[in-house]
Design a protein around this motif. Structure first.
Motif, PDB file in Angstrom:
ATOM      1  N   GLU A   1      29.240  37.911  34.448  1.00 27.65           N
ATOM      2  CA  GLU A   1      29.595  36.554  34.900  1.00 27.65           C
ATOM      3  C   GLU A   1      31.116  36.397  35.013  1.00 27.65           C
ATOM      4  OE1 GLU A   1      29.502  32.243  32.827  1.00 27.65           O
ATOM      5  OE2 GLU A   1      27.563  33.275  32.924  1.00 27.65           O
ATOM      6  N   ASP A   2      31.856  36.935  34.042  1.00 24.15           N
ATOM      7  CA  ASP A   2      33.316  36.843  34.077  1.00 24.15           C
ATOM      8  C   ASP A   2      33.908  37.731  35.168  1.00 24.15           C
ATOM      9  OD1 ASP A   2      33.241  35.020  32.035  1.00 24.15           O
ATOM     10  OD2 ASP A   2      33.725  36.481  30.461  1.00 24.15           O
ATOM     11  N   ARG A   3      33.293  38.899  35.364  1.00 24.81           N
ATOM     12  CA  ARG A   3      33.759  39.769  36.462  1.00 24.81           C
ATOM     13  C   ARG A   3      33.549  39.084  37.801  1.00 24.81           C
ATOM     14  NH1 ARG A   3      30.693  43.647  33.937  1.00 24.81           N
ATOM     15  NH2 ARG A   3      29.379  43.846  35.782  1.00 24.81           N
ATOM     16  N   ALA A   4      32.445  38.349  37.931  1.00 25.04           N
ATOM     17  CA  ALA A   4      32.169  37.635  39.178  1.00 25.04           C
ATOM     18  C   ALA A   4      33.206  36.533  39.406  1.00 25.04           C
ATOM     19  CB  ALA A   4      30.760  37.049  39.146  1.00 25.04           C
ATOM     20  N   LYS A   5      33.616  35.834  38.338  1.00 26.82           N
ATOM     21  CA  LYS A   5      34.650  34.806  38.466  1.00 26.82           C
ATOM     22  C   LYS A   5      35.970  35.431  38.912  1.00 26.82           C
ATOM     23  CE  LYS A   5      32.839  31.690  34.940  1.00 26.82           C
ATOM     24  NZ  LYS A   5      33.081  31.143  33.588  1.00 26.82           N
ATOM     25  N   LEU A   6      36.313  36.542  38.308  1.00 25.47           N
ATOM     26  CA  LEU A   6      37.546  37.236  38.662  1.00 25.47           C
ATOM     27  C   LEU A   6      37.496  37.710  40.115  1.00 25.47           C
ATOM     28  CD1 LEU A   6      40.251  38.235  37.548  1.00 25.47           C
ATOM     29  CD2 LEU A   6      39.092  40.320  36.816  1.00 25.47           C
ATOM     30  N   ALA A   7      36.364  38.262  40.519  1.00 22.00           N
ATOM     31  CA  ALA A   7      36.207  38.733  41.898  1.00 22.00           C
ATOM     32  C   ALA A   7      36.304  37.573  42.893  1.00 22.00           C
ATOM     33  CB  ALA A   7      34.872  39.457  42.061  1.00 22.00           C
TER      34      ALA A   7
ATOM     35  N   LEU B   1      46.307  39.445  40.768  1.00 27.91           N
ATOM     36  CA  LEU B   1      45.371  39.706  39.681  1.00 27.91           C
ATOM     37  C   LEU B   1      45.590  38.753  38.515  1.00 27.91           C
ATOM     38  CD1 LEU B   1      45.266  43.589  39.668  1.00 27.91           C
ATOM     39  CD2 LEU B   1      43.410  42.027  40.213  1.00 27.91           C
ATOM     40  N   ARG B   2      46.849  38.529  38.157  1.00 29.21           N
ATOM     41  CA  ARG B   2      47.110  37.615  37.040  1.00 29.21           C
ATOM     42  C   ARG B   2      46.693  36.208  37.407  1.00 29.21           C
ATOM     43  NH1 ARG B   2      52.181  36.665  33.054  1.00 29.21           N
ATOM     44  NH2 ARG B   2      51.401  34.712  32.254  1.00 29.21           N
ATOM     45  N   ILE B   3      46.988  35.793  38.621  1.00 27.34           N
ATOM     46  CA  ILE B   3      46.605  34.454  39.055  1.00 27.34           C
ATOM     47  C   ILE B   3      45.082  34.342  39.070  1.00 27.34           C
ATOM     48  CG2 ILE B   3      46.667  32.835  40.989  1.00 27.34           C
ATOM     49  CD1 ILE B   3      49.496  34.047  41.586  1.00 27.34           C
TER      50      ILE B   3
ATOM     51  N   ARG C   1      43.670  35.242  27.820  1.00 23.27           N
ATOM     52  CA  ARG C   1      44.847  35.690  27.063  1.00 23.27           C
ATOM     53  C   ARG C   1      44.873  37.216  26.907  1.00 23.27           C
ATOM     54  NH1 ARG C   1      46.117  31.894  22.610  1.00 23.27           N
ATOM     55  NH2 ARG C   1      47.341  30.927  24.251  1.00 23.27           N
ATOM     56  N   PRO C   2      43.774  37.862  26.512  1.00 21.43           N
ATOM     57  CA  PRO C   2      43.800  39.326  26.427  1.00 21.43           C
ATOM     58  C   PRO C   2      44.021  39.994  27.792  1.00 21.43           C
ATOM     59  CG  PRO C   2      41.933  38.474  25.203  1.00 21.43           C
ATOM     60  CD  PRO C   2      42.544  37.316  25.934  1.00 21.43           C
ATOM     61  N   PHE C   3      43.493  39.379  28.851  1.00 21.57           N
ATOM     62  CA  PHE C   3      43.691  39.926  30.199  1.00 21.57           C
ATOM     63  C   PHE C   3      45.170  39.904  30.562  1.00 21.57           C
ATOM     64  CE2 PHE C   3      43.859  39.224  34.865  1.00 21.57           C
ATOM     65  CZ  PHE C   3      43.251  40.396  35.279  1.00 21.57           C
TER      66      PHE C   3
ATOM     67  N   VAL D   1      41.740  46.652  36.222  1.00 15.84           N
ATOM     68  CA  VAL D   1      40.375  47.126  36.500  1.00 15.84           C
ATOM     69  C   VAL D   1      39.718  47.636  35.221  1.00 15.84           C
ATOM     70  CG1 VAL D   1      39.051  48.908  37.712  1.00 15.84           C
ATOM     71  CG2 VAL D   1      40.806  47.607  38.931  1.00 15.84           C
ATOM     72  N   ALA D   2      40.487  48.372  34.404  1.00 18.12           N
ATOM     73  CA  ALA D   2      39.935  48.878  33.151  1.00 18.12           C
ATOM     74  C   ALA D   2      39.530  47.716  32.236  1.00 18.12           C
ATOM     75  CB  ALA D   2      40.960  49.777  32.451  1.00 18.12           C
ATOM     76  N   PHE D   3      40.349  46.680  32.177  1.00 14.09           N
ATOM     77  CA  PHE D   3      40.018  45.511  31.367  1.00 14.09           C
ATOM     78  C   PHE D   3      38.789  44.810  31.940  1.00 14.09           C
ATOM     79  CE2 PHE D   3      40.102  41.123  30.111  1.00 14.09           C
ATOM     80  CZ  PHE D   3      40.447  41.165  28.773  1.00 14.09           C
ATOM     81  N   ALA D   4      38.787  44.587  33.235  1.00 12.61           N
ATOM     82  CA  ALA D   4      37.690  43.859  33.880  1.00 12.61           C
ATOM     83  C   ALA D   4      36.365  44.591  33.745  1.00 12.61           C
ATOM     84  CB  ALA D   4      38.017  43.606  35.342  1.00 12.61           C
ATOM     85  N   ALA D   5      36.419  45.918  33.700  1.00 10.71           N
ATOM     86  CA  ALA D   5      35.183  46.693  33.579  1.00 10.71           C
ATOM     87  C   ALA D   5      34.459  46.374  32.273  1.00 10.71           C
ATOM     88  CB  ALA D   5      35.491  48.181  33.664  1.00 10.71           C
TER      89      ALA D   5
END
Length: 149
Positions: A128-134, A42-44, A55-57, A119-123
């Motif tokens: 667009e950012d959630r898609a990048k993370l996914a 997740l961090r990677i 940074r907040p993530f 998951v709470a942060f990503a929500a």
């Protein structure tokens, strides 16, 4: 070959394998500067986020790990206990298994807490950012060979 000699040989082999793993982990720690060794996928994957979100993530993940520090300490203590038990003669396999079970349970609890926080942060991220993370998570998952059935 006597029974005591066999038990000693088996214990020596197990201990040597454990020590070899420690050496490999130490080498990896030196190579990575110990920053990402235990970071998890997740961090990677969070590296794909824009700098304003990255940074907040990472801070959120770090805070989750910090909150779970007592559980991580309990895991290390259980692993140390398993190592001590392995040195004894005769080897109490059941006690070692119990200690390793406690360590595994603690490790999973830490991982689950960090994942829930991610998951709470990503929500709260834009789509667009959630898609990048996914996408980054999918790429990381693709590097792991599926289990043979």
């Amino acid at each position: 070959m006597t029974t005591k000699l066999r038990i000693g040989l088996i214990a020596s082999i197990i201990l040597n394998l454990f020590l070899a793993g420690v050496l490999v982990a130490g080498y990896a720690s030196l190579r990575t500067g110990d920053r990402m060794l235990n970071a998890g996928s997740l961090r990677i994957a969070g590296a794909e986020l824009p700098a304003a979100e990255r940074r907040p993530f990472r801070r959120a993940l770090r805070e989750a790990r910090r909150a779970m520090r007592p559980t991580a300490v309990a895991s290390r203590a259980a692993k140390a206990e398993a190592a001590r038990l392995l040195r004894r003669t005769p080897v109490d396999q059941a006690a070692i298994a119990v200690a390793l079970d406690r360590a595994r349970t603690a490790d999973f609890a830490v991982r689950a807490a960090v994942e829930r926080r991610a998951v709470a942060f990503a929500a709260g991220l834009p789509a667009e950012d959630r898609a990048k993370l996914a996408a980054a998570m999918e790429r990381r998952a693709g590097r792991i060979a599926p289990a043979a059935e």
